[in-house]
Scaffold this motif. Sequence first.
Motif, PDB file in Angstrom:
ATOM      1  N   ASN A 164       0.891  -1.041   0.166  1.00  0.00           N
ATOM      2  CA  ASN A 164      -0.024   0.025   0.086  1.00  0.00           C
ATOM      3  C   ASN A 164       1.121   1.175   0.240  1.00  0.00           C
ATOM      4  O   ASN A 164       0.259   2.415  -0.694  1.00  0.00           O
ATOM      5  CB  ASN A 164      -0.825   0.191   1.368  1.00  0.00           C
ATOM      6  CG  ASN A 164      -2.255  -1.208   0.703  1.00  0.00           C
ATOM      7  OD1 ASN A 164      -3.614  -0.030   0.768  1.00  0.00           O
ATOM      8  ND2 ASN A 164      -1.572  -1.882   1.652  1.00  0.00           N
ATOM      9  N   GLN A 230      -6.469   5.415  -1.054  1.00  0.00           N
ATOM     10  CA  GLN A 230      -5.334   4.640  -0.885  1.00  0.00           C
ATOM     11  C   GLN A 230      -4.215   5.108   0.140  1.00  0.00           C
ATOM     12  O   GLN A 230      -3.732   4.514   1.150  1.00  0.00           O
ATOM     13  CB  GLN A 230      -4.088   4.482  -1.898  1.00  0.00           C
ATOM     14  CG  GLN A 230      -2.779   4.236  -2.365  1.00  0.00           C
ATOM     15  CD  GLN A 230      -3.282   2.357  -1.781  1.00  0.00           C
ATOM     16  OE1 GLN A 230      -4.526   2.064  -2.621  1.00  0.00           O
ATOM     17  NE2 GLN A 230      -3.057   1.457  -1.326  1.00  0.00           N
ATOM     18  N   ARG A 233      -6.344   3.390   2.437  1.00  0.00           N
ATOM     19  CA  ARG A 233      -5.725   1.989   2.577  1.00  0.00           C
ATOM     20  C   ARG A 233      -5.012   1.149   3.402  1.00  0.00           C
ATOM     21  O   ARG A 233      -4.870   0.384   4.555  1.00  0.00           O
ATOM     22  CB  ARG A 233      -5.993   1.262   1.002  1.00  0.00           C
ATOM     23  CG  ARG A 233      -7.159   1.235   0.234  1.00  0.00           C
ATOM     24  CD  ARG A 233      -6.898   0.232  -0.946  1.00  0.00           C
ATOM     25  NE  ARG A 233      -8.102  -0.044  -1.530  1.00  0.00           N
ATOM     26  CZ  ARG A 233      -7.796   0.820  -3.006  1.00  0.00           C
ATOM     27  NH1 ARG A 233      -7.007   1.419  -3.328  1.00  0.00           N
ATOM     28  NH2 ARG A 233      -9.137   0.794  -3.553  1.00  0.00           N
ATOM     29  N   LEU A 234      -3.893   2.240   3.504  1.00  0.00           N
ATOM     30  CA  LEU A 234      -2.676   2.638   3.965  1.00  0.00           C
ATOM     31  C   LEU A 234      -2.885   2.738   5.342  1.00  0.00           C
ATOM     32  O   LEU A 234      -2.470   2.010   5.967  1.00  0.00           O
ATOM     33  CB  LEU A 234      -1.777   3.483   3.655  1.00  0.00           C
ATOM     34  CG  LEU A 234      -0.422   3.607   4.049  1.00  0.00           C
ATOM     35  CD1 LEU A 234       0.672   2.815   3.927  1.00  0.00           C
ATOM     36  CD2 LEU A 234       0.719   4.702   3.485  1.00  0.00           C
TER      37      LEU A 234
END
Length: 450
Positions: A164, A230, A233-234
Amino acid sequence: MIFRKKTKQQAGFSLCGLLLLTLSFSDLSTAATADDIQSIGESKTALAEGLIIQKIGLTQALAKALEQNPRLTQYPMYLRQYDLKKLIASRKPAWELSVAAENILGSGEFSDIDSAEISVMVQRLFESADKAEKRTQLVDSELQLEQQSYQSLKLEVLADTRRNYFQLQKLQLLEAWAKDNLEQQLAALKTVQRLAKAGAINQADKHKMRLQVEASQSLKKNIQAELSVQSMRLQGLWSGVDTSETELADGGQWRVELLAELPKAPSKADILSGLDSAPDYLVASAKSRVAQSAWQLSNSLQQLDFNVGVGLRRFQSSRDQALLFEFSIPLQQAQRAKADIKLSHSDWQIKQAEQAQLRWQLQQRLLLLRQSLLNDQAQMSRIKTQLLPEAQNYQSAAKLAYEAGQYTLLQWLDAQVEVADIKRQLIEIQGDYWNKWIELERLIGRSTAN
């Protein structure tokens, strides 16, 4: 050319490379009217208004994941259970107390308790073949499997974090690439509007360029939207599903520190030397040890156990007492245990075969990943040393040909597309390279970076 066939998404990226006209019209460039540029979109900083950007490095992201990942924080609770399992497994059978009263509350001379026979006895099952020790060994083997699974899970969480992280890096590079193309297109649009106003080009070219700028503006917004996703997500790797109380809950986004240097593919000898310590192989080995311990425990079941008891019996009628002794063993115990022994031994053999098969599969997978990394290295080298310089030379030659009236506008723009596509392709290959390298290190279970 060795470019891959463009998908619809890649075609969208190609639009960003169109109309990079700044170089060809730098001597004629003048400011366009505010109304013309206003319709293209908002200013470059509009999307960033109210957005809190926080930088994070790879080491910091990995540390956060190890400390706060929900899957890892729950795991010690499972490990603590094995202390109790080991205590229970090591216990020997407990002593039993039994009381029996005979010849009471009957008829005739047995109508009362004068003729009663009362027995009090303590007894216990004595196990042979160290069954308690073998049960403890089985629990120890299960604990080792759980610990190895925990180590494998830690490596998987670290690998997910790095995937990620580098995906976010790739999107940041694409964002910078899209912004650079858009800036050049906006500058080129001013020049084209000036030429169209002077009658040097037709209005269709002006509208085509405006359409391309709009497409590039949309592409940049799409990339920035994906950056936001993103970033979540990280962050989810250390904040869990519920992000309502996280540090970036109020419209903030993570941005990673760019790592420009790509690690080199490890040597074949380095990969093969790490097979026996690969996490997946160690988990398979731990499963084999559990199966072996279960087989050893079931093998001990054919050894006879015996039950021993001692006690006293009181004869109520004579007021006499007698010592009692009891001894018993189960019949056909060894015969009954054969099925369990064969089943557990077969399971151990299966686990050994799976372990050997997994080692071979790991070896093949690691060698394929290494070869793929070498191929990517060679392709990136060709792009940097051959394709990109040649495309830039083509772009310069096309510019001169257009200025001399030998090329049309679309022919010159095709040269711009080639350069933009090659740059985008390099970013994509670098992203794929990171993913393969991360997977290779996850399989080996250690760093292979030079």
